[in-house]
Design a protein around this motif. Structure first.
Motif, PDB file in Angstrom:
ATOM      1  N   ALA A  24      55.438  25.864  34.644  1.00  0.00           N
ATOM      2  CA  ALA A  24      54.662  26.115  33.433  1.00  0.00           C
ATOM      3  C   ALA A  24      53.320  26.711  33.822  1.00  0.00           C
ATOM      4  CB  ALA A  24      54.456  24.830  32.654  1.00  0.00           C
ATOM      5  N   ILE A  70      59.953  19.859  28.828  1.00  0.00           N
ATOM      6  CA  ILE A  70      59.550  21.089  28.140  1.00  0.00           C
ATOM      7  C   ILE A  70      58.817  20.770  26.842  1.00  0.00           C
ATOM      8  CG2 ILE A  70      60.423  23.111  26.889  1.00  0.00           C
ATOM      9  CD1 ILE A  70      62.695  23.197  28.998  1.00  0.00           C
ATOM     10  N   GLN A  71      59.344  19.833  26.070  1.00  0.00           N
ATOM     11  CA  GLN A  71      58.714  19.493  24.796  1.00  0.00           C
ATOM     12  C   GLN A  71      57.326  18.898  25.001  1.00  0.00           C
ATOM     13  OE1 GLN A  71      60.224  20.456  21.849  1.00  0.00           O
ATOM     14  NE2 GLN A  71      58.131  20.111  21.175  1.00  0.00           N
ATOM     15  N   ARG A  93      54.984  21.777  25.940  1.00  0.00           N
ATOM     16  CA  ARG A  93      54.709  22.606  24.753  1.00  0.00           C
ATOM     17  C   ARG A  93      53.735  21.916  23.804  1.00  0.00           C
ATOM     18  NH1 ARG A  93      59.149  24.813  21.323  1.00  0.00           N
ATOM     19  NH2 ARG A  93      57.429  26.095  20.615  1.00  0.00           N
ATOM     20  N   ASP A  94      53.985  20.663  23.502  1.00  0.00           N
ATOM     21  CA  ASP A  94      53.122  19.934  22.576  1.00  0.00           C
ATOM     22  C   ASP A  94      51.712  19.749  23.139  1.00  0.00           C
ATOM     23  OD1 ASP A  94      55.293  19.736  20.879  1.00  0.00           O
ATOM     24  OD2 ASP A  94      55.731  17.638  21.370  1.00  0.00           O
ATOM     25  N   TYR A 139      49.680  23.446  23.668  1.00  0.00           N
ATOM     26  CA  TYR A 139      49.608  24.338  22.514  1.00  0.00           C
ATOM     27  C   TYR A 139      48.204  24.399  21.911  1.00  0.00           C
ATOM     28  CZ  TYR A 139      50.474  26.242  17.869  1.00  0.00           C
ATOM     29  OH  TYR A 139      50.432  26.997  16.731  1.00  0.00           O
ATOM     30  N   ASP A 160      48.343  30.772  25.617  1.00  0.00           N
ATOM     31  CA  ASP A 160      48.757  29.377  25.778  1.00  0.00           C
ATOM     32  C   ASP A 160      49.640  29.195  27.009  1.00  0.00           C
ATOM     33  OD1 ASP A 160      47.364  28.273  23.715  1.00  0.00           O
ATOM     34  OD2 ASP A 160      49.072  28.057  22.361  1.00  0.00           O
ATOM     35  N   LYS A 174      53.357  30.051  29.486  1.00  0.00           N
ATOM     36  CA  LYS A 174      54.818  30.202  29.463  1.00  0.00           C
ATOM     37  C   LYS A 174      55.450  29.095  30.287  1.00  0.00           C
ATOM     38  CE  LYS A 174      55.337  35.076  28.551  1.00  0.00           C
ATOM     39  NZ  LYS A 174      53.968  35.467  28.343  1.00  0.00           N
TER      40      LYS A 174
END
Length: 112
Positions: free
Chosen positions: A6, A74-75, A78-79, A82, A88, A90
């Motif tokens: 990430a 991943i979640q 992302r959360d 963000y 932001d 990848k």
């Protein structure tokens, strides 16, 4: 096994790491990196002069994990990372053939 990479904003590192620790995500490598995406860098003004910053400082996280934990990791990333603004970051997912712990010689999931 999967490798989750990430690229995130530097200011989001602490919250991402804290949230990953809450889901027992162990074995995170953090690297300072520079780069740019579609925005091709930034233009900033300082004391009346305009400067083009081609490579923006970012943080790269690398996590090797079991296939079953990838979606949850991943979640969380992302959360946590963000902001809704350009830059932001990848997330990249790739297959890992083998992991070997140098100290003990353990392989596979046992080596993570």
């Amino acid at each position: 096994m999967q490798k989750v990479e990430a690229i995130i904003r530097t200011e989001k590192l602490d919250i991402v790491i804290n949230n990953l620790n809450e889901i027992n995500c162990n074995g995170i490598t953090v690297v300072d990196v520079k780069g740019h995406g579609n925005q091709m860098g930034l233009t900033e003004k300082y004391r009346g002069n305009t400067y083009k910053i081609d490579l923006i400082p970012k943080i790269k996280l690398e996590i090797i994990t079991e296939d079953t934990k990838v979606d949850e990791i991943i979640q969380v990333i992302r959360d946590s990372a963000y902001t809704g603004a350009i830059g932001d970051g990848k997330i990249f997912i790739s297959e890992v053939e083998e992991v070997i712990r140098i100290r003990t010689g353990e392989k596979g999931i046992d080596a993570i």
